[in-house]
Design an enzyme around this catalytic site. Structure first.
Site, PDB file in Angstrom:
ATOM      1  N   CYS A 386       0.913  -1.039   0.016  1.00  0.00           N
ATOM      2  CA  CYS A 386      -0.068   0.048  -0.010  1.00  0.00           C
ATOM      3  C   CYS A 386       0.950   1.215   0.055  1.00  0.00           C
ATOM      4  CB  CYS A 386      -0.866  -0.050   1.052  1.00  0.00           C
ATOM      5  SG  CYS A 386      -2.528  -1.106   1.107  1.00  0.00           S
ATOM      6  N   ASP A 430      17.228  44.517  -5.459  1.00  0.00           N
ATOM      7  CA  ASP A 430      17.018  45.819  -6.077  1.00  0.00           C
ATOM      8  C   ASP A 430      17.267  46.747  -4.875  1.00  0.00           C
ATOM      9  OD1 ASP A 430      16.249  47.364  -8.005  1.00  0.00           O
ATOM     10  OD2 ASP A 430      14.189  47.838  -7.082  1.00  0.00           O
TER      11      ASP A 430
HETATM   12  P1  ADP Z   1      16.600  51.435  -8.412  1.00  0.00           P
HETATM   13  O1  ADP Z   1      17.389  50.602  -9.284  1.00  0.00           O
HETATM   14  O2  ADP Z   1      17.328  51.834  -7.241  1.00  0.00           O
HETATM   15  O3  ADP Z   1      15.260  50.809  -8.133  1.00  0.00           O
HETATM   16  P2  ADP Z   1      15.278  53.116 -10.553  1.00  0.00           P
HETATM   17  O4  ADP Z   1      15.818  52.210 -11.498  1.00  0.00           O
HETATM   18  O5  ADP Z   1      14.117  53.295 -10.253  1.00  0.00           O
HETATM   19  O6  ADP Z   1      16.250  52.810  -9.118  1.00  0.00           O
HETATM   20  O7  ADP Z   1      15.674  54.620 -10.912  1.00  0.00           O
HETATM   21  C1  ADP Z   1      17.021  54.896 -11.208  1.00  0.00           C
HETATM   22  C2  ADP Z   1      17.354  56.610 -11.119  1.00  0.00           C
HETATM   23  O8  ADP Z   1      16.743  57.319 -11.868  1.00  0.00           O
HETATM   24  C3  ADP Z   1      17.265  56.820  -9.711  1.00  0.00           C
HETATM   25  O9  ADP Z   1      18.262  56.751  -8.779  1.00  0.00           O
HETATM   26  C4  ADP Z   1      16.782  58.322  -9.972  1.00  0.00           C
HETATM   27  O10 ADP Z   1      17.964  59.265 -10.051  1.00  0.00           O
HETATM   28  C5  ADP Z   1      16.332  58.168 -11.388  1.00  0.00           C
HETATM   29  N1  ADP Z   1      14.526  58.277 -11.324  1.00  0.00           N
HETATM   30  C6  ADP Z   1      13.871  57.402 -11.644  1.00  0.00           C
HETATM   31  N2  ADP Z   1      12.522  57.658 -11.505  1.00  0.00           N
HETATM   32  C7  ADP Z   1      12.642  58.934 -10.894  1.00  0.00           C
HETATM   33  C8  ADP Z   1      11.510  59.721 -10.401  1.00  0.00           C
HETATM   34  N3  ADP Z   1      10.161  59.468 -10.516  1.00  0.00           N
HETATM   35  N4  ADP Z   1      11.857  60.865  -9.914  1.00  0.00           N
HETATM   36  C9  ADP Z   1      13.162  61.246  -9.857  1.00  0.00           C
HETATM   37  N5  ADP Z   1      14.161  60.548 -10.185  1.00  0.00           N
HETATM   38  C10 ADP Z   1      13.866  59.311 -10.774  1.00  0.00           C
HETATM   39 MG    MG Z   2      13.130  50.134  -8.218  1.00  0.00          MG
END
Ligand code: ADP
Ligand code: MG
Length: 732
Positions: A386, A430
């Site tokens: 079983c 991230d």
């Molecule tokens: P992480 O990889 O830390 O999540 P992101 O890829 O979201 O960061 O963003 C990368 C960079 O782009 C940020 O460090 C910032 O300088 C700029 N950035 C992205 N989105 C914005 C926003 N909405 N306002 C201001 N800066 C932004």
């Molecule tokens: Mg992010």
């Protein structure tokens, strides 16, 4: 042409062994129109995928014929009354009760709250055991009638078993445990071992009953989560308060929570600042101060005073309800080991029958041994064969593991994910919102040619439509400084770079220095200013207006309190940790250095995805942890994608796993839970097969007979389930 598949969910009663699930699976799969079936013993449910017109009546009948209770559970997301049709089959499955209707209505699943000892199966078992005792008594008083009395008793227990064997056979599973039982008991009667056959059947029934009890415990452990949410709430309406059922609350209602009460819904505090005991939901033992505009979860307790909370999720959609639902669905998704065992047992049972036949036939035919003796041994081998303990070994442990994880804020969407964590060799994080708390604060504003307020106003104008954590920081600062926020035209987010749009006729961009450099020329002084802010671990977004750098906004996002410890714990397990970020290299390195992690900076979302792919090609098994904001592609590219921190709903739905309480340490906990579960499964399989091996030998050697053989299987099943249930107490 492919027709999109629809899914219908059913609740099933009376399933207590994984082989039951396999039987139901086979039977339903054979129906026309059914594309896929997944059955979970531990959540007592079945999901049928079909191309539209599902012959529902046929599904209900097919399952009922196998001897299980079944009802349809429907309407999940919309929170409508759910159970449509109840089908109550009077055989042995627990009939679907009104309570099942109520619990599916709450979308919290679980079994009808029927005590196991009141089930039809328990009653049958007890009656049968009593009949057996009576048979012994009668046999003692009237030895001549003994055989017939036992035979009559046996029929009481055996007929339902044989009937189930027959039905399973007709529905496509000829080699079931019931088949083995029926053949063994009938055979035993034929060679004159009636009394023993009777005892075997009673042991079999008791074993099944115990398994049902054990399987119910995993279910109850999840159900207890749902029970944390109070059934009623004090709602404030038109000046007064009135008590209403918690499930009737709607979004926007304001509820009053008295000191010591459990909060009946997910919501946002509108009045009061109290210590909230979140242990029931987060496992965190010290109460946390929660004030106006902060989030509270259903099931947590306001310890020291009255709170007013605005409801933000309907009862069917609060965090606990979603967790319960995810775990139930997860239990239906099988782990690779589980699939293997399923496949294995498909061949295993017929193989056992063949071996039993050979043992019964060969020695008497070839060596002229005693027929009765070897038939007896052959029958015992059927019982040893079983596979119940074996088939329950994996799903019981996985179900317990998923349940334990969920109670500690570690959500995994299925056995495969749970199993997969064990092999993780690299974790990519991230930065924003994952390693950091995701609540950046604006620290410096530098203006070129305009005043600081204007720089802030332009930036805030662009950020209005953005969901990025940095956007919240800018908007918060604008509000605090009472800076005007003019409307922005054609504003759009450029993933990983920033936001752009037109404000008052000026083309404005706000984003990373790199991206701003493509749109405006930065002079040496500006570059130096950015550099020095970055060196302090601050994220700098550059504002460009009409092709000229107009200002800098520096923000600081503190690392989560346990980020450094969480990364150290991963490294201690030999797991590589990498931070992937779109932020500037200097900022990234400043933060990475404080956390002890290697950093890859200035990445666009597609770069993060590519790097995850590269790590995998290096032969690493990669988990990617993120909040789902612009890192969803990388989450999907990893072996396991993990959403962190209450996460956005999108992340929770698309990731393979979720960390609910925003602790970096929980990543390593998931790995450890996976290892604990897989070790448990190993022990279970060892016990199941080991006991069988022992009894196989003692049977052939003639030391043990029929009833120890069945005891070996039910005993192993009970041991295996009890061992799996130990995982419910796992602390990590
Ligand atoms: P992480 O990889 O830390 O999540 P992101 O890829 O979201 O960061 O963003 C990368 C960079 O782009 C940020 O460090 C910032 O300088 C700029 N950035 C992205 N989105 C914005 C926003 N909405 N306002 C201001 N800066 C932004
Ligand atoms: Mg992010």
């Amino acid at each position: 042409m492919t027709v999109p598949l629809k899914q219908t969910r059913f609740r099933i009663g009376g399933m207590d062994c994984a082989s039951c699930a396999a039987k139901i699976d086979t039977a339903v799969r054979r129906l026309d129109g059914v594309a896929d079936v997944s059955v979970s013993v531990t959540s007592a449910s079945m999901t049928v995928s079909h191309g539209g017109a599902l012959p529902e009546g046929k599904v209900l009948r097919q399952v009922a014929r196998l001897g299980y209770g079944i009802i349809k559970a429907e309407a999940r997301i919309d929170g409508q009354a759910s159970t449509v049709k109840a089908y109550d089959h009077a055989d042995h499955g627990e009939p679907a009760s009104k309570q099942a209707v109520a619990s599916t209505h709450l979308h919290m699943g679980g079994e009808p709250g029927q005590a196991w000892w009141r089930s039809r199966r328990a009653v049958l078992t007890v009656a049968y055991a009593a009949a057996l005792l009576a048979a012994y008594a009668i046999g003692y008083l009237f030895p001549a009638a003994e055989r017939w009395v036992f035979l009559a008793t046996l029929l009481v227990g055996l007929v339902p078993v044989a009937r189930r064997a027959l039905m399973a056979g007709l529905a496509g599973t000829p080699f079931s445990i019931e088949t083995l039982m029926a053949i063994a008991a009938t055979g035993a009667v034929m060679i004159g071992a009636t009394e023993e056959a009777t005892a075997v059947v009673v042991l079999f029934l008791i074993g099944e009953l115990l398994e049902g009890v054990a399987a119910g415990r995993a279910r109850a452990s999840i159900q207890r989560l749902a029970d944390l949410v109070p059934k009623t709430a004090l709602v404030e309406r038109a000046g007064g308060t009135s008590e209403v059922p918690a499930e009737d609350l709607s979004i926007g209602d304001v509820i009053v929570v008295r000191p010591g009460d459990r909060i009946p819904a997910d919501g946002e505090i509108v009045e009061g600042s109290r210590y909230v005991d979140e242990a029931p939901v987060t496992g965190e033992s010290t109460p946390k101060r929660r004030g106006v505009a902060e989030t509270v979860f259903a099931g947590t307790i306001s310890t020291d005073g009255v709170l007013k909370v605005r409801v933000t999720a309907a009862a069917s959609d609060n965090t606990i309800a979603r967790v319960v639902r995810l775990v139930e669905e997860a239990q239906e998704a099988k782990a690779p080991t589980e699939r293997f065992i399923d496949r294995f047992s498909r061949y295993y049972t017929p193989a056992v029958l063949a071996v039993g036949a050979l043992v019964a036939l060969l020695p008497p035919l070839l060596a002229d041994s005693d027929w009765n003796e070897w038939i007896y041994k052959g029958l015992a081998i059927l019982l040893i064969g079983c596979p119940c303990a074996l088939v329950i070994s994996t799903p019981a442990a996985i179900a317990a593991g998923l349940a334990t994880g969920a109670r500690r804020g570690l959500l995994m969407k299925g056995g495969a994910v749970l199993e997969g964590f064990r092999g993780i060799t690299a974790v990519a994080f991230d930065k924003t919102g994952t390693l950091t708390a995701g609540r950046p604060v604006v620290t410096d504003i530098v203006a070129y040619g305009r005043d600081e307020r204007t720089v802030l106003a332009l930036a805030a104008a662009l950020e209005q439509g953005s969901g990025h954590p940095l956007a919240t920081a800018v908007l918060d600062r604008a509000k605090a400084d009472k800076a005007p926020v003019p409307p922005a035209l054609a504003a759009k987010a450029i993933s990983g770079k920033g936001v752009e749009g037109s404000v008052g006729g000026v083309a404005v961009f706000l984003g990373s220095g790199q991206a701003a450099g493509e749109r405006a020329n930065m002079n040496e002084a500006q570059r130096l200013a950015v550099d020095s802010l970055n060196g302090e671990g601050k994220t700098v977004s550059v504002l460009a207006a009409d092709g000229v750098v107009a200002g800098l906004i520096a923000m600081r996002d503190e690392p989560r309190p346990d980020a450094a410890a969480g990364i150290a714990a991963l490294k201690a397990e030999g797991i590589r940790a990498v931070m992937l970020t779109g932020d500037n290299r200097r900022t990234a390195e400043a933060i990475a250095a404080s956390l002890g992690i290697e950093a890859r900076a200035e990445l666009l979302p597609q770069d993060k995805q590519r790097i995850v792919g590269e790590l995998r090609r290096e032969g690493l098994k990669v988990a990617k942890v993120g909040d789902g904001i612009n890192d969803a592609p990388a989450l999907a590219a990893a072996n396991i994608g993990i959403a962190i921190g209450g996460g956005t709903d999108v992340a929770l739905e698309t990731a393979d796993a979720a960390i609910l309480h925003g602790r970096v340490m929980d990543v390593v906990r998931m790995v450890k839970l996976s290892r604990a579960v897989m070790a448990n499964i190993g022990q279970n399989i060892g016990v199941a097969l080991g006991l069988k091996a022992v009894f196989l030998i003692t049977t052939i050697a003639g030391i043990t007979g029929l009833w120890p053989a069945i005891l070996a299987d039910t005993g192993a099943t009970v041991l295996v389930t009890a061992n799996a249930m130990r995982l419910l107490r796992w602390r990590g």
